[in-house]
Every structure is written in C-alpha cells, then in structure tokens.
Design a protein around this motif. Structure first.
Motif, short mmCIF file in Angstrom:
data_model
loop_
_atom_site.label_atom_id
_atom_site.label_comp_id
_atom_site.label_asym_id
_atom_site.label_seq_id
_atom_site.Cartn_x
_atom_site.Cartn_y
_atom_site.Cartn_z
N MET A 1 0.98 -1.32 0.03
CA MET A 1 -0.03 -0.07 0.10
C MET A 1 0.93 1.21 -0.05
O MET A 1 1.80 1.19 0.68
N ASN A 2 0.53 2.31 -0.68
CA ASN A 2 1.40 3.40 -0.75
C ASN A 2 0.73 4.54 0.17
O ASN A 2 -0.40 4.64 0.87
N GLY A 3 1.57 5.55 0.49
CA GLY A 3 1.40 6.47 1.40
C GLY A 3 0.33 7.50 1.20
O GLY A 3 -0.13 8.37 1.99
N THR A 4 0.02 7.61 -0.25
CA THR A 4 -1.07 8.46 -0.64
C THR A 4 -2.30 7.78 -0.44
O THR A 4 -3.42 8.82 -0.30
N ALA A 5 -2.57 6.63 -0.52
CA ALA A 5 -4.00 6.20 -0.05
C ALA A 5 -4.57 6.43 1.31
O ALA A 5 -3.65 6.38 2.12
N ARG A 6 -5.75 6.73 1.57
CA ARG A 6 -6.15 6.55 2.82
C ARG A 6 -6.40 5.31 3.46
O ARG A 6 -6.59 4.26 2.86
N ASP A 30 7.73 0.07 18.01
CA ASP A 30 7.54 1.29 17.75
C ASP A 30 6.26 1.69 16.81
O ASP A 30 6.00 0.82 15.68
N PRO A 31 5.54 2.61 17.14
CA PRO A 31 4.54 2.85 16.29
C PRO A 31 4.80 3.31 14.91
O PRO A 31 3.92 3.13 13.86
N THR A 32 5.91 3.69 14.52
CA THR A 32 6.28 3.80 13.26
C THR A 32 6.46 2.56 12.33
O THR A 32 6.17 2.49 11.29
N ASP A 33 6.49 1.50 13.19
CA ASP A 33 6.52 -0.10 12.45
C ASP A 33 5.09 -0.24 11.62
O ASP A 33 5.33 -0.61 10.97
N VAL A 34 4.22 0.26 12.61
CA VAL A 34 2.71 0.05 12.01
C VAL A 34 2.67 0.86 10.86
O VAL A 34 2.28 0.55 9.68
N ALA A 35 2.94 2.27 10.71
CA ALA A 35 2.94 3.22 9.70
C ALA A 35 3.72 2.56 8.51
O ALA A 35 3.27 2.64 7.09
N ARG A 36 4.99 1.97 8.71
CA ARG A 36 5.96 1.20 7.70
C ARG A 36 5.09 0.10 6.99
O ARG A 36 5.36 0.07 5.95
N GLY A 40 4.78 1.88 3.66
CA GLY A 40 6.03 1.91 2.85
C GLY A 40 7.23 2.55 3.65
O GLY A 40 6.99 3.10 4.95
N ALA A 41 8.55 2.33 3.26
CA ALA A 41 9.52 2.82 4.03
C ALA A 41 9.64 4.22 3.83
O ALA A 41 10.77 4.81 4.69
#
Length: 92
Positions: A1-6, A30-36, A40-41
């Motif tokens: 999934m890309n970062g531009t999609a909701r 780390d919560p950033t793990d969820v976001a990644r 994506g990275a």
C-alpha cells in the motif's frame, strides 16, 4: 500500500494487533513500524499516517487490547505525551 492512499481504521487496527501478537513476552514495538507496514519505507509516506496510528493506539489501549508504554512503563492512553511504544496486554 502506498502512503498517498487513505488508510482505513480496519487496516490500522489489524496491522497494530498483528505486530502486537508477534511481540515476544515483555517486548514492545515502535508505532512507526505500523506506519511502515501500511505506507512503505519512505518517511514522506509513513509520516503522514502517524496521527491516525496514534489515535488507533489510544482507542485500542482504552479497550484493553494494547498497552501504550512511555519510558518503559504503561501510560495513561488519555494523557501521555511524547515518544511512546506499543505492546500487547500482559497476561500476569
């Protein structure tokens, strides 16, 4: 999934609980793990979904399905500030 999609709440919840389920006893993530996982990275992509990640973490912590840690100790989901980590509820 890309970062531009909701990212939906369902996707956020699933990713967060999946990471929590994979934690070794006594470990956090780390919560950033969820976001990644979801966006994506690239920091430009995952950085945008950090506010929804935090909101979902608070909701799941209030429901008792996740624990928010601050400086290694459980934090009040309604009042924590700053850097935090997430983990599964302990089954003591």
């Amino acid at each position: 999934m890309n970062g531009t999609a909701r990212i939906s709440d369902t996707e956020l919840e699933k990713a967060m609980l999946d990471l929590a389920a994979r934690c070794a006893p006594g470990k956090t993530f780390d919560p950033t793990d969820v976001a990644r996982v979801l966006a994506g990275a690239s920091p430009d992509a995952w950085g945008r979904i950090m506010p929804p990640v935090r909101r979902m973490a608070v909701r799941l912590a209030e429901e008792g399905r996740l624990v928010i840690y601050r400086k290694g100790k459980p934090a009040d989901p309604a009042a924590f500030k700053g850097v935090y980590r997430l983990g599964p509820p302990r089954l003591d």
